[in-house]
Write a protein that holds these residues in place. Structure first.
Motif, PDB file in Angstrom:
ATOM      1  N   VAL A 201      -5.477   4.486  -3.050  1.00 45.11           N
ATOM      2  CA  VAL A 201      -6.633   3.657  -2.700  1.00 45.11           C
ATOM      3  C   VAL A 201      -7.890   4.460  -2.981  1.00 45.11           C
TER       4      VAL A 201
ATOM      5  N   TYR B 216       0.801  -1.236   0.000  1.00 47.03           N
ATOM      6  CA  TYR B 216       0.000   0.000   0.000  1.00 47.03           C
ATOM      7  C   TYR B 216       0.826   1.275   0.000  1.00 47.03           C
TER       8      TYR B 216
ATOM      9  N   LEU C  12      -7.154  -2.235  -3.821  1.00 52.30           N
ATOM     10  CA  LEU C  12      -6.947  -0.792  -3.992  1.00 52.30           C
ATOM     11  C   LEU C  12      -8.264  -0.046  -4.202  1.00 52.30           C
TER      12      LEU C  12
END
Lengths: 500, 356
Positions: free
Chosen positions: B40, B35, B97
């Motif tokens: 996102v 991440y 995501l």
């Protein structure tokens, strides 16, 4: 009350706040020029920053943005025949013909003055209306709203030039389009053909752009070389703009009536912000000495909708603050901003936070002044666009229109609907069917059904037996039969004048 | 030979230990590393002004801080959020995501009622965590005929009335279900006029005395009471909500029949029972890698349990009811799915009885 007015002004006239209002006005005016965007998009983008902001900075910014996109939208409507925002659609009817006659500067001068003053005046209306707004709104229930909207629909007869039958057909088409989607009462989807994207119906932005932008651009690109005639006023002049400014003062009584009309429509939640401009335009045409000239490029056809445009924002703001009930999409965002800042709009807002209420209204007034100044100095440069060959304009504007629709909803189907309704509008326009009547049918038809259902549900078939409903019914009958009693009344007035 | 065999065995065992250690480290490390620096997207199937959007935007910076990702909140309110929910359900690349932040009511009720166009299965989503919602409260006009000295007197007045009018928005919404259950529980001679445009439309109708009562989430009802426009009578629940101890519960004034208990359990969120509660939840599409789901669950619970986040929610909404983990939400969804048939049948019976 005066003290609160002063406190509100003191809060606004701080250097940082003034700068913020100016910045918001500038951005909103630019966004208003681009079809399909407008103040709503700017406020949506700002909303995430509201949480951690100073209310005395962020609320004026949001007010300024919300109130001033119409000035930019008017410029787009006048110069290109494409409404920058849905509320500028009525301005096209006379604004664009004025551009084609080479009077773009005059039209813009009139538009920004009417718009600017229409935003300032309601601040003073607020003094008179603040104690009255609560009883006024409380008495307009479903039955009264249904008849008020029916009265608005009566303006169809005024808006249609030539064949009334064709006008009614156009309005019927608008009504049919408004039926697409979930029926509010029963939840049954109508004309959605199993497509979930149609459950919400068709948005006003798509309809307005489809009806006004696409047919006009198609016709222009097939017909002329540029929007404005090449030899007439090749460059926009400040002198011509000043003429437009003077026009508003010459027609001060029309301006005042339409501002009040816009303000009152704005106060009543649930009528829809776009209705105000059409009602004002219809009233202006109806009360004009030469109604047949409307639509050919008369300045009154610009003054009426533009003065109602910004006046309705101030009216809507008052209702949002007084009831916590938003009357338009813009007001929904205002309400969200208030709640995020821990301010709860409602009746106590007018008594406990009077200074803040006045500050919001004063921001609308001030930002309209800023917008008028920005447009005044920017217009001569923008007017040059009317001398660009239409083929290039077409290639530039069509993608902008599509992007505007996409930015609004992010649904591909809306783009197809834009094209389908655009093609339909092209044929309607070609064969003399009124597109204004179509718009009015679309805007008001759905609202009329909503209120009529509720009125019947809650009060039965005798729902019309309320004092306000009866008055509105009389007004409707009077409007529809004007051709019968109008000449008689005129005859008697002349007689009385001769005798006296 | 023996030495060679034992040596090889030792090497194999050692290799297995090292590899398992590396794998576990790299799985949790890989999800966390995955991440960092990424974007996102959180879909919210509601408008920018909706409560769920505001909470999502409050939570986003905390999520960004923990993960190192950049969050983009995207509103997709078209068609009551149904296309957005279908889209995330059928995501081509469920890589973790793209997430969704949504009220559980809209997500689960729509599916349970087999609303046309619903293409998802609530049991297949990966639930990551949520904020508990509130129960629903009935309000009447402030200073009106049903605003008496105490709640018991108000309820008596409602029961004595002929043709008490409730206003509601959609027939399938949770507040409408709460009204229906109240009508049955109190044996009211009442009707529900549906179709009002949101809580604003209902409030206007109530203020205009066009309707006699309405139902809203407790926090919204309290805000409207504070503004002087309505009077909150009772929470539609067996017992008082611990977060709102001053709000009386319907169960204090009437003994629920078995039918009512069944209806309450099936249709009305119980604020005192996280299993049966309404919530604003975060979910990932089916097929999202398990390690990322686990990482996201831990991250979102860290966000929701952050004191600073809770303080910000309280500052905006005046309350914070609590959190619910992804695992609990997964169980709740499964329980909802199990009772779908019964729920649908109860709902249809109730609709026939009370909706005008």
């Amino acid at each position: 009350m005066l003290e609160a007015f002063g406190q509100g002004a003191a809060g606004i006239f701080q250097p940082v706040v003034l700068l913020v209002i100016l910045a918001g006005t500038f951005v909103s005016t630019i966004l208003g020029i681009i079809p399909g965007l407008g103040g709503v998009l700017a406020i949506v983008l700002i909303l995430p920053f509201v949480f951690r902001a100073d209310p005395m900075v962020i609320l004026p910014l949001i007010s300024a943005i919300g109130a001033t996109s119409y000035a930019g939208g008017a410029m787009c409507a006048i110069l290109l025949g494409v409404p920058g925002t849905p509320a500028n659609a009525a301005t096209i009817l006379d604004g664009f013909p004025m551009t084609r006659k080479g009077e773009a500067s005059r039209a813009i001068g009139a538009a920004i003055t009417a718009s600017g003053l229409g935003g300032i005046l309601p601040v003073f209306f607020a003094f008179l209306m603040m104690p009255l707004v609560i009883p006024f709104v409380l008495n307009f229930r479903s039955a009264e709203m249904a008849f008020l909207i029916l009265l608005g629909l009566c303006f169809l007869a005024v808006l249609t030039r030539g064949s009334v039958i064709k006008g009614l057909i156009s309005a019927g088409i608008g009504l049919l389009i408004s039926c697409i989607g979930f029926q509010a009462k029963t939840g049954v989807p109508r004309f959605a053909f199993g497509n979930i994207y149609l459950y919400d119906g068709i948005s006003i932005t798509v309809i307005i752009l489809a009806i006004f932008a696409l047919p006009l651009l198609a016709e222009l690109s097939a017909g002329g070389k540029s929007v404005a005639p090449p030899n007439k006023y090749a460059v926009g002049t400040y002198r011509q703009m000043l003429r437009g400014i003077v026009d508003v003062f010459r027609h001060w009584w029309l301006f005042l009536r339409c501002s009040i009309l816009g303000y009152i429509v704005g106060i009543i939640p649930g009528v829809g912000a776009e209705s105000a401009v059409w009602v004002a335009y219809g009233h202006a045409k109806q009360s004009s000495k030469s109604p047949e000239k409307f639509g050919t490029g008369v300045v009154e056809g610009i003054i009426a909708p533009e003065s109602a445009n910004n006046a309705k924002e101030a009216g809507g703001m008052l209702t949002t603050l007084a009831f916590g009930i938003p009357g338009s999409g813009m007001m929904v965002l205002y309400l969200a901003a208030f709640i995020m800042l821990g301010i709860d709009p409602g009746p106590k807002m007018l008594t406990d936070h009077t200074a803040l209420c006045f500050a919001m209204l004063q921001t609308i007034a001030l930002s309209n002044v800023f917008a008028a100044v920005i447009c005044f100095f920017g217009a001569p440069f923008l007017i040059k666009i009317t001398h660009v060959p239409v083929v290039y304009l077409f290639c530039f504007l069509i993608p902008i229109v599509f992007i505007g629709v996409w930015a609004y909803s992010k649904i591909v189907l809306d783009l197809f609907i834009l094209v389908i309704i655009g093609v339909l509008s092209l044929f309607l326009r070609r064969y003399g069917y009124s597109l204004s009547a179509l718009i009015l049918g679309f805007i008001l038809g759905g609202l009329f059904e909503y209120y009529l259902w509720h009125a019947l549900d809650l009060s039965g078939v005798l729902f019309f037996l309320t004092p306000i409903s009866i008055i509105l019914i009389i007004a409707i009958v009077a409007t529809l039969t004007q051709n019968l009693w109008g000449p008689v009344v005129k005859h008697w007035f002349k007689k009385i004048k001769r005798l006296s | 030979m023996k030495k060679l065999f034992s040596g090889m065995l030792a090497i194999l065992i050692l290799a297995a230990l090292v590899l398992s250690g590396c794998t576990s480290t790299s799985t949790s490390g890989s999800a966390s590393d995955f991440y960092k620096g990424k974007t996102v997207t959180i879909l919210v199937p509601n408008t920018p002004a909706a409560v769920v959007t505001r909470w999502c935007r409050l939570a986003a910076p905390y999520f960004e801080k923990i993960t190192g990702a950049q969050v983009m909140v995207q509103n997709e309110p078209a068609a009551a959020g149904l296309p957005a929910r279908n889209r995330i359900y059928g995501a081509d690349k469920p890589d973790g995501l793209t997430l969704m932040f949504t009220p559980s009511g809209g997500l689960w009720q729509t599916w349970a009622l087999d609303e046309p166009g619903t293409e998802y299965d609530i049991t297949k989503f990966n639930y990551l965590g949520g904020i508990l919602g509130t129960g629903f409260a009935v309000s009447v006009v402030a200073g009106g005929a049903y605003d008496k000295a105490d709640t018991a007197a108000s309820i008596k007045a409602m029961q004595d009335a002929k043709g008490f009018k409730f206003g509601a928005s959609g027939a399938a919404e949770l507040p409408t279900m709460a009204i229906m259950v109240s009508i049955v529980a109190l044996e009211l001679d009442a009707t529900i006029t549906a179709g009002y445009k949101g809580s604003a439309g209902r409030l206007l109708a109530l203020t205009q005395k066009e309707i006699d009562g309405m139902c809203n989430p407790v926090d919204s009802a309290m805000r409207k009471q504070d503004s002087g426009q309505s009077k909150l009578l009772f929470l539609v629940a067996q017992e008082r909500d611990k977060v709102f101890p001053d709000v009386p519960a319907l169960g204090e004034f009437v003994k629920f029949s078995d039918r009512v208990k069944k209806l309450m359990k099936a249709m009305i969120p119980d604020p005192n029972n996280p299993e049966g509660s309404n919530s604003q939840l975060v979910l990932a599409p089916p097929g999202t890698p398990k390690d990322r789901v686990e990482f996201l669950r831990k991250t979102w619970m860290t966000v929701f349990e952050d004191k600073n986040f809770q303080d910000e929610v309280i500052e905006m909404s005046k309350f914070f009811t609590g959190t619910v983990s992804g695992e609990e939400l997964q169980k709740n969804a499964a329980a909802m799915a199990k009772s779908k048939g019964e729920f649908l049948s109860l709902y249809k019976d109730l609709m026939k009885q009370v909706i005008k």
